[in-house]
Every structure is written in C-alpha cells, then in structure tokens.
Design a protein around this motif. Structure first.
Motif, PDB file in Angstrom:
ATOM      1  N   GLY A  95       0.794  -1.227   0.000  1.00  0.00           N
ATOM      2  CA  GLY A  95       0.000   0.000   0.000  1.00  0.00           C
ATOM      3  C   GLY A  95       0.818   1.265   0.000  1.00  0.00           C
ATOM      4  O   GLY A  95       0.258   2.368  -0.078  1.00  0.00           O
ATOM      5  N   ARG A  96       2.152   1.162   0.081  1.00  0.00           N
ATOM      6  CA  ARG A  96       2.994   2.348  -0.021  1.00  0.00           C
ATOM      7  C   ARG A  96       2.718   3.123  -1.309  1.00  0.00           C
ATOM      8  O   ARG A  96       2.882   4.342  -1.362  1.00  0.00           O
ATOM      9  CB  ARG A  96       4.472   1.955  -0.001  1.00  0.00           C
ATOM     10  N   ALA A  97       2.329   2.392  -2.344  1.00  0.00           N
ATOM     11  CA  ALA A  97       2.096   3.042  -3.639  1.00  0.00           C
ATOM     12  C   ALA A  97       0.921   4.002  -3.591  1.00  0.00           C
ATOM     13  O   ALA A  97       0.747   4.811  -4.501  1.00  0.00           O
ATOM     14  CB  ALA A  97       1.860   1.982  -4.718  1.00  0.00           C
ATOM     15  N   GLY A  98       0.107   3.938  -2.540  1.00  0.00           N
ATOM     16  CA  GLY A  98      -1.028   4.839  -2.432  1.00  0.00           C
ATOM     17  C   GLY A  98      -0.677   6.236  -1.964  1.00  0.00           C
ATOM     18  O   GLY A  98      -1.527   7.133  -1.988  1.00  0.00           O
ATOM     19  N   TYR A  99       0.562   6.453  -1.504  1.00  0.00           N
ATOM     20  CA  TYR A  99       0.952   7.766  -1.008  1.00  0.00           C
ATOM     21  C   TYR A  99       1.473   8.651  -2.122  1.00  0.00           C
ATOM     22  O   TYR A  99       2.140   8.184  -3.051  1.00  0.00           O
ATOM     23  CB  TYR A  99       2.040   7.632   0.058  1.00  0.00           C
ATOM     24  N   SER A 100       1.218   9.934  -2.006  1.00  0.00           N
ATOM     25  CA  SER A 100       1.809  10.888  -2.935  1.00  0.00           C
ATOM     26  C   SER A 100       3.272  11.101  -2.566  1.00  0.00           C
ATOM     27  O   SER A 100       3.693  10.794  -1.444  1.00  0.00           O
ATOM     28  CB  SER A 100       1.045  12.216  -2.891  1.00  0.00           C
TER      29      SER A 100
END
Length: 434
Positions: A95-100
């Motif tokens: 879910g790191r990919a969900g951060y800007s």
C-alpha cells in the motif's frame, strides 16, 4: 540500533549496533575501509548476509562531512531481506504506492525514513487540516497526502520485519524480541523535520523492566509538551468507571507500568467503525489471533488519591491491526489460515501491508519468496461474492495474468474450494534466487 553484523572488505566483522554503543569504533572502521571498498571488485565489497542471484548483496561506504555510514547501492534495496537494516521495500508491492511523493522519504542513512503524519505529536500544535486526496496516475496510486496511524502501525511492522517469515524464525518471536524490533524501527522513523518517533515510543511488554523504566522516563520528560505513542497487544476493552469513557487493557501493563489507558466512548466508536474485524475479535476473545494497537496519547501522572504516581493516558487517536500467533498481519480469517499453512510448511514469505491505500490498488495478500521466481510469487485469497467484489476480482485476475502469466500467481477461491489449492513448489536452492 539493530544488532546486525556486516562484513567489510577483507572479511572484517562490523556490527551496526556500534553506531550507538561504540560510535568512535563505528566511524573509525568505516573510514579505514571506505577507499578500499570503492576500489574493490564485485564480491569483495562490504556486504550483509542477504543473498541475491547466488551472491551477497553489497553495500557502499559513504562519507558526509567527517562522518561515514553504510548505504545500499542503487537499485539493490529490494534485494535485501525484509528485516535487514538495508531493505528498501518495493512500493508497488504494498500500500505504499497509495501515497503521494513526500509522504515517505527514504533517507541516506542506513535505515532512516521521514514521514508526513496526519496527526501532530506536539500537544500544543494544531493538527493538520483534513486530507483531501488528489487524483492522478493509475487507479488508487499516489492519492494520500499524509499518513494515518494505521499507516504508521504498518510502517513499524514493515521496518521491524514482522510482516516477513522464514522457518528460522520459529520459536524466536517472543514478546521481548517483537517489541525490541519495534523499538528499533521507531528509532529510525522521523516525523517531520525535528521529531524522532523513537523518542516518544512507549511499547508495553511484560517481563522487560528496561522497557518499563523507559516508559516512565518518557512520560515524565514529555508531559505537557509532546504526545506519546503507545504500542501493545490489546487484551480487553470495557466501559470505565467514569461515564463516557472506555478503558483499554494491554498485555503486560500490570508489570510495573501503572497505566490507565482510556478513551472517550465517542472517539472509540469512530475507531471501532474503522476496525470492525479487530473489535469483533476483542469482543469474542478470539484466542487464535492477536489484536495490536497503536495509541497516540496525552499522558500525565496522577498527583493525589489512591493511585498517586500512576499514569493517566488519554487516547487522542488509535489504530488496530489483527495478526496471527506468529505476529503476521492478516485481514481475514482466510488470510490467517493461509499464513498458518505457510508457517507449518516451512515456507518463506512476506505479507504486503495495506498502509492507507484504497481498495483500487492491486496488492497481493502474500508473496512467496522461496520459489524460482526472483521477484516473488504473488498469492491471492478470494473470499466474497458481492457484485463489487466480483468485479474487483476480475480486475485482479487480469492484472496478475498480464504481469505474471497465467501460471505465475496463486489463488484460493474460498467460495468454490473448501481447502486451499496446492502451494507452488519451493526452490531446492533458495540462495540462488535471493
């Protein structure tokens, strides 16, 4: 600091813990080997014990001013095992990919990160305005501008390597070891420009008097100025004697912590609505799983009455997470079943964590790391039959078939198969694939 041994050029042993316990020795040995490491050929440079494609994963010795430190070589961070001080997670696998950009910044130091948290840890500072997600990039990616406490709890677990399992861990995940790893992870997390999470981190664990003393010291040091971050396994939840309050008991909090952890009932209801699975486990006292909590609190000592000297910790915000007996995070009873199966069959795997990502982001439930596939073998558990879920399942199937091939990923459709399908075979020589 983690007690991890490194090999410098010439096969010299070097312990990362020296950075705190023997800083002069730490600096002198790195400085003495820095130029040699630059000139060394492949296979002769500094390295940890992690292996990739049959060889050790090598390290740089960097210098900034008068200080030296170890660092990963470009594009090799994902080759280190989770739990290694030099591991750099692949954002696209969790879910790191969900951060800007800018919410998690990997710093140059061996294992430090800076995060942008959505809750101020200063008691007198106003909290940031509510986050409004911006839309851009692929579906579900890069939309979260700040990290919530659930994201922070997942980051602690990831940096501590507790989302990762290999057979050698069996019997070693004791409460003392778990919280030692979490405390080390907290010391590597910077919140904003000036705050180190480890300075405010207060794990609650039985049988560790050093942790108890640190807990009381941090309460006394930061009372009135900073909020503290308490992490522990939630043992029970009940209505407190004071109307409108709930009391939270953590495993081990009777062992000298003298802690009253409470939360307004209305605030607890908001947290419970965000974590219904964890609350159900607590209400049913489910012995097959554990519920861990991260609590940001304002804490002070009681100054009069029967409990003079006890700590009154009022919860400002919290996050809850379910784990197996081996402390591997799971999001359903079917995931727990698979995690237990993988442990029983002595497999090596990781559980990619959700952080704050939306459900639009494709994230495997588990990744097997002991198959011939160098980048891991993704695993999915499909356990629902709603229209939206089936549409989402179809999207995932297309994604995995496109990126890994029809035979390159594993799935268990719970509604059609009462037992999980056979697992992919492990590689006979795991070290050859990292």
């Amino acid at each position: 600091m983690t007690d991890q041994w490194i090999r410098l050029p010439g096969n010299e042993g070097f312990n990362l813990a020296w950075k705190e316990t023997e800083p002069a020795r730490y600096q002198s040995r790195l400085a003495a080997r820095r130029v040699e490491n630059l000139r060394a050929g492949p296979g002769e440079r500094a390295h940890c014990d992690c292996r990739h494609l049959g060889g050790f994963v090598e390290l740089q010795i960097r210098q900034r001013g008068d200080a030296c430190h170890l660092a990963v070589w470009p594009d090799t961070g994902t080759h280190h095992e989770p739990g290694c001080a030099f591991h750099r997670p692949d954002p696209d696998r969790s879910g790191r990919a969900g951060y800007s950009p800018g919410v998690i910044i990997e710093r140059e130091e061996e294992d430090h990160v800076t995060i942008r948290l959505g809750l101020s840890l200063r008691r007198r500072a106003p909290d940031p305005e509510p986050v409004v997600a911006w839309l851009g990039g692929r579906k579900g990616a890069g939309t979260q501008r700040r990290m919530t406490l659930l994201g922070l709890l997942h980051l602690l677990w990831e940096k501590a390597g507790l989302h990762y399992w290999r057979p050698a861990f069996s019997g070693h995940r004791t409460p003392a070891n778990i919280f030692a790893r979490l405390s080390w992870a907290a010391s590597q997390i910077h919140v904003g420009r000036t705050t180190v999470l480890g300075d405010l981190f207060c794990p609650v664990v039985s049988g560790d008097q050093k942790a108890v003393r640190r807990f009381h010291h941090r309460v006394d040091r930061h009372v009135g100025t900073m909020r503290l971050v308490i992490v522990g396994r939630v043992e029970s939840l009940r209505e407190a004697a004071k109307p409108g309050q709930h009391s939270i008991r953590l495993a081990g909090d009777r062992a000298g912590y003298r802690l009253f952890l409470s939360i307004p009932s209305s605030r607890w209801q908001r947290i419970a609505n965000a974590a219904p699975r964890e609350v159900t486990h607590l209400e049913r006292e489910n012995a097959n799983v554990a519920v861990f909590g991260l609590f940001v609190v304002t804490a002070a000592r009681l100054l009069k009455g029967k409990y003079t000297g006890f700590i009154d910790a009022q919860v400002e915000d919290a996050a809850l997470m379910t784990t197996t007996d081996q402390i591997i995070p799971v999001e359903s009873r079917y995931e727990a079943q698979i995690a237990e199966l993988l442990v029983a069959q002595r497999r090596t795997f990781e559980k990619p964590l959700r952080f704050d990502a939306s459900t639009d982001l494709v994230r495997p439930d588990f990744v097997l790391l002991d198959t011939p596939r160098a980048n891991g073998f993704p695993m999915e558990v499909f356990g629902m039959a709603s229209t939206d879920y089936l549409a989402r399942r179809a999207e995932k199937e297309v994604y995995y078939a496109t990126h890994f091939g029809d035979a390159g990923w594993w799935a268990w459709n719970v509604l059609e198969q009462t037992q999980p399908p056979r697992l992919p075979a492990p590689c006979s020589d795991r070290s050859a694939f990292g």
